[in-house]
Design a protein around this motif. Structure first.
Motif, PDB file in Angstrom:
ATOM      1  N   GLY A 257      42.718  46.098  44.205  1.00  0.00           N
ATOM      2  CA  GLY A 257      42.459  45.710  45.588  1.00  0.00           C
ATOM      3  C   GLY A 257      41.796  46.825  46.373  1.00  0.00           C
ATOM      4  O   GLY A 257      40.845  46.579  47.126  1.00  0.00           O
ATOM      5  N   ALA A 258      42.268  48.045  46.201  1.00  0.00           N
ATOM      6  CA  ALA A 258      41.664  49.179  46.905  1.00  0.00           C
ATOM      7  C   ALA A 258      40.228  49.402  46.445  1.00  0.00           C
ATOM      8  O   ALA A 258      39.331  49.670  47.255  1.00  0.00           O
ATOM      9  N   GLY A 259      39.984  49.299  45.136  1.00  0.00           N
ATOM     10  CA  GLY A 259      38.629  49.486  44.627  1.00  0.00           C
ATOM     11  C   GLY A 259      37.683  48.400  45.102  1.00  0.00           C
ATOM     12  O   GLY A 259      36.568  48.683  45.565  1.00  0.00           O
ATOM     13  N   THR A 260      38.118  47.151  45.004  1.00  0.00           N
ATOM     14  CA  THR A 260      37.277  46.032  45.441  1.00  0.00           C
ATOM     15  C   THR A 260      37.008  46.103  46.939  1.00  0.00           C
ATOM     16  O   THR A 260      35.925  45.728  47.408  1.00  0.00           O
ATOM     17  N   ALA A 261      37.974  46.594  47.695  1.00  0.00           N
ATOM     18  CA  ALA A 261      37.820  46.657  49.146  1.00  0.00           C
ATOM     19  C   ALA A 261      36.706  47.603  49.576  1.00  0.00           C
ATOM     20  O   ALA A 261      36.138  47.433  50.655  1.00  0.00           O
ATOM     21  N   VAL A 262      36.369  48.596  48.757  1.00  0.00           N
ATOM     22  CA  VAL A 262      35.326  49.549  49.163  1.00  0.00           C
ATOM     23  C   VAL A 262      34.020  49.359  48.399  1.00  0.00           C
ATOM     24  O   VAL A 262      32.990  49.891  48.814  1.00  0.00           O
ATOM     25  N   THR A 263      34.029  48.612  47.298  1.00  0.00           N
ATOM     26  CA  THR A 263      32.802  48.457  46.520  1.00  0.00           C
ATOM     27  C   THR A 263      32.314  47.018  46.449  1.00  0.00           C
ATOM     28  O   THR A 263      31.178  46.772  46.045  1.00  0.00           O
ATOM     29  N   GLY A 264      33.142  46.044  46.807  1.00  0.00           N
ATOM     30  CA  GLY A 264      32.757  44.662  46.634  1.00  0.00           C
ATOM     31  C   GLY A 264      33.107  44.177  45.236  1.00  0.00           C
ATOM     32  O   GLY A 264      33.823  44.849  44.487  1.00  0.00           O
ATOM     33  N   GLY A 265      32.588  43.013  44.888  1.00  0.00           N
ATOM     34  CA  GLY A 265      32.941  42.406  43.608  1.00  0.00           C
ATOM     35  C   GLY A 265      32.195  43.019  42.441  1.00  0.00           C
ATOM     36  O   GLY A 265      30.976  42.883  42.334  1.00  0.00           O
ATOM     37  N   ILE A 266      32.917  43.702  41.560  1.00  0.00           N
ATOM     38  CA  ILE A 266      32.355  44.255  40.325  1.00  0.00           C
ATOM     39  C   ILE A 266      33.196  43.708  39.179  1.00  0.00           C
ATOM     40  O   ILE A 266      34.371  44.059  39.047  1.00  0.00           O
ATOM     41  N   GLY A 267      32.623  42.844  38.396  1.00  0.00           N
ATOM     42  CA  GLY A 267      33.405  42.145  37.378  1.00  0.00           C
ATOM     43  C   GLY A 267      33.111  42.594  35.964  1.00  0.00           C
ATOM     44  O   GLY A 267      32.194  43.376  35.696  1.00  0.00           O
ATOM     45  N   PHE A 268      33.931  42.105  35.051  1.00  0.00           N
ATOM     46  CA  PHE A 268      33.780  42.205  33.604  1.00  0.00           C
ATOM     47  C   PHE A 268      34.097  43.590  33.022  1.00  0.00           C
ATOM     48  O   PHE A 268      34.191  43.716  31.805  1.00  0.00           O
ATOM     49  N   ILE A 269      34.239  44.635  33.853  1.00  0.00           N
ATOM     50  CA  ILE A 269      34.620  45.939  33.306  1.00  0.00           C
ATOM     51  C   ILE A 269      35.993  45.846  32.648  1.00  0.00           C
ATOM     52  O   ILE A 269      36.208  46.337  31.537  1.00  0.00           O
ATOM     53  N   GLY A 270      36.944  45.190  33.332  1.00  0.00           N
ATOM     54  CA  GLY A 270      38.292  45.056  32.791  1.00  0.00           C
ATOM     55  C   GLY A 270      38.367  44.162  31.582  1.00  0.00           C
ATOM     56  O   GLY A 270      39.381  44.175  30.868  1.00  0.00           O
ATOM     57  N   LEU A 271      37.356  43.368  31.322  1.00  0.00           N
ATOM     58  CA  LEU A 271      37.328  42.514  30.142  1.00  0.00           C
ATOM     59  C   LEU A 271      36.637  43.207  28.973  1.00  0.00           C
ATOM     60  O   LEU A 271      37.132  43.205  27.844  1.00  0.00           O
ATOM     61  N   VAL A 272      35.501  43.826  29.237  1.00  0.00           N
ATOM     62  CA  VAL A 272      34.677  44.399  28.167  1.00  0.00           C
ATOM     63  C   VAL A 272      35.291  45.655  27.574  1.00  0.00           C
ATOM     64  O   VAL A 272      35.393  45.801  26.349  1.00  0.00           O
ATOM     65  N   VAL A 273      35.703  46.593  28.438  1.00  0.00           N
ATOM     66  CA  VAL A 273      36.125  47.915  27.959  1.00  0.00           C
ATOM     67  C   VAL A 273      37.338  47.854  27.030  1.00  0.00           C
ATOM     68  O   VAL A 273      37.318  48.473  25.952  1.00  0.00           O
ATOM     69  N   PRO A 274      38.429  47.148  27.381  1.00  0.00           N
ATOM     70  CA  PRO A 274      39.557  47.096  26.437  1.00  0.00           C
ATOM     71  C   PRO A 274      39.178  46.507  25.081  1.00  0.00           C
ATOM     72  O   PRO A 274      39.695  46.949  24.040  1.00  0.00           O
ATOM     73  N   HIS A 275      38.282  45.545  25.050  1.00  0.00           N
ATOM     74  CA  HIS A 275      37.851  44.959  23.783  1.00  0.00           C
ATOM     75  C   HIS A 275      37.098  45.974  22.928  1.00  0.00           C
ATOM     76  O   HIS A 275      37.270  46.019  21.708  1.00  0.00           O
ATOM     77  N   LEU A 276      36.260  46.783  23.564  1.00  0.00           N
ATOM     78  CA  LEU A 276      35.495  47.768  22.821  1.00  0.00           C
ATOM     79  C   LEU A 276      36.386  48.865  22.245  1.00  0.00           C
ATOM     80  O   LEU A 276      36.120  49.376  21.151  1.00  0.00           O
ATOM     81  N   LEU A 277      37.442  49.220  22.976  1.00  0.00           N
ATOM     82  CA  LEU A 277      38.260  50.371  22.584  1.00  0.00           C
ATOM     83  C   LEU A 277      39.520  49.995  21.816  1.00  0.00           C
ATOM     84  O   LEU A 277      40.131  50.863  21.188  1.00  0.00           O
ATOM     85  N   ARG A 278      39.914  48.733  21.860  1.00  0.00           N
ATOM     86  CA  ARG A 278      41.162  48.333  21.193  1.00  0.00           C
ATOM     87  C   ARG A 278      41.191  48.705  19.700  1.00  0.00           C
ATOM     88  O   ARG A 278      42.194  49.238  19.222  1.00  0.00           O
ATOM     89  N   PRO A 279      40.139  48.447  18.924  1.00  0.00           N
ATOM     90  CA  PRO A 279      40.185  48.841  17.506  1.00  0.00           C
ATOM     91  C   PRO A 279      40.290  50.351  17.305  1.00  0.00           C
ATOM     92  O   PRO A 279      40.822  50.809  16.285  1.00  0.00           O
ATOM     93  N   LEU A 280      39.811  51.131  18.289  1.00  0.00           N
ATOM     94  CA  LEU A 280      39.817  52.585  18.142  1.00  0.00           C
ATOM     95  C   LEU A 280      41.186  53.199  18.420  1.00  0.00           C
ATOM     96  O   LEU A 280      41.403  54.373  18.108  1.00  0.00           O
ATOM     97  N   VAL A 281      42.099  52.443  19.027  1.00  0.00           N
ATOM     98  CA  VAL A 281      43.450  52.958  19.297  1.00  0.00           C
ATOM     99  C   VAL A 281      44.492  52.277  18.424  1.00  0.00           C
ATOM    100  O   VAL A 281      45.691  52.393  18.676  1.00  0.00           O
ATOM    101  N   GLY A 282      44.052  51.530  17.420  1.00  0.00           N
ATOM    102  CA  GLY A 282      45.002  50.869  16.541  1.00  0.00           C
ATOM    103  C   GLY A 282      45.696  49.688  17.167  1.00  0.00           C
ATOM    104  O   GLY A 282      46.806  49.337  16.762  1.00  0.00           O
TER     105      GLY A 282
END
Length: 343
Positions: A257-282
């Motif tokens: 909420g704090a981040g969105t309140a100052v930058t506006g709508g920025i989507g898909f970061i929370g979806l893409v990044v965990p998928h890319l890194l999940r195999p690298l952390v087991g």
């Protein structure tokens, strides 16, 4: 036995966790440095060094301190917030397609900011926009807590979908009833998401709240590991599901909420990044939190550098770029999940 062997191999990370974290930290630092010196032709890298060489060091430092520093810091912090919140929600909901927007936090924060623009409060007091956005996210968190307390994960997801739909409808209504075209244009530009023209005031306002949200999400790490075995198994291991839900929802609401309140709508970061890194952390949820935070910061910094150097007329909005990258990735995830089910 053969399937168990494949699963065991899949769960084994390809490189040591400390090495992965060190590499991500170096990547974030490198991108943050580039973000401080790279810019449009009017104040790009060579122009800054030319100013310093010709006795205009004060002007060059003012550009970096007043313009580049808050922009770089916000891109990094908001990216870290979205990445970490996405990893926490995917672990809590046990759904790899979850992201901060799935529980309605981002739309609620956007609605609060839109109301500040629509009513003219942001014109009278610039900080009213981020404050209204934060208030919208907190109200959403309270609502979700009340609805989810008597239900499970499904209730939480359904409530999030309902809140997101309601917020989207109210934002469309504000656009439809906007008093003049300039107000509508201002709302549309803000909804696209950007870290352009942000000041240190925005950073000081949102930074502590994002850090507080990170602490709450980090406190749920061990419980998320247990939840990967299922709710019944986690309860048998002594995990307080109600406490975990409170930590994840509240941490996500405050930080995103704090981040969105100052930058506006920025989507898909929370979806893409965990998928890319999940195999690298087991595939370990607790390890994914820090890795996703660093990965999210790196990805949003890289995206912000790209929108500055790719000149297509007006500067491309950051939220538009992340959507252009994230939407095809989301479709690919759905296609891959369907293929795995059919096989």
């Amino acid at each position: 036995p053969e399937g168990s062997g494949r699963e065991g191999a899949r769960m084994k990370p390809p490189l040591p966790y400390p090495l992965l974290i060190a590499g991500l930290i170096l990547l974030v630092c490198l991108l943050a440095f580039l973000s401080m010196i790279v810019g449009p032709a009017t104040a790009g890298t060579f122009e800054l060094f030319d100013m310093m060489a010709h006795g205009k060091a004060d002007t060059a430092w003012m550009i970096m301190r007043e313009v580049r520093l808050p922009r770089t810091a916000l891109a990094m912090l908001v990216g870290m917030t979205l990445g970490m919140a996405g990893a926490a929600l995917q672990g809590f909901l046990r759904n790899p397609l979850a992201d901060p927007g799935v529980i309605g936090v981002s739309p609620a924060a956007s609605l609060g900011a839109v109301l500040a623009l629509y009513t003219g409060l942001s014109a009278q007091w610039p900080l009213a926009l981020p404050l209204m956005g934060i208030l919208g996210a907190l109200l959403c968190a309270l609502l979700l807590q009340g609805l989810a307390r008597r239900g499970g994960v499904l209730t939480l997801v359904l409530a999030g979908v309902a809140v997101s739909s309601l917020c989207a409808a109210l934002m469309s209504l504000a656009l439809n009833l906007s008093p003049n075209p300039y107000a509508a244009a201002e709302i549309m530009f803000w909804l696209m998401g950007s870290v352009t023209d942000r000041s240190m005031d925005h950073l000081v306002l949102a930074g502590p709240l994002m850090a507080l949200g990170w602490l709450l999400l980090a406190a749920s790490a061990r419980s998320l590991d247990a939840l990967s075995l299922g709710e019944e198994a986690a309860a048998g291991l002594g995990v307080n599901l109600s406490r975990t839900r409170t930590l994840v929802i509240t941490g996500t609401a405050i930080s995103v909420g704090a981040g969105t309140a100052v930058t506006g709508g920025i989507g898909f970061i929370g979806l893409v990044v965990p998928h890319l890194l999940r195999p690298l952390v087991g595939h370990t949820p607790s390890r994914l939190l820090l890795a996703s935070a660093l990965g999210g910061g790196a990805l949003l910094l890289a995206a912000d550098i790209l929108v500055r150097v790719v000149m297509l007329g007006p500067e491309l909005k950051l939220g538009v770029l992340t959507a252009l990258v994230g939407a095809p990735f989301f479709l690919w995830l759905i296609f891959r999940a369907r293929t795995e089910l059919e096989s």
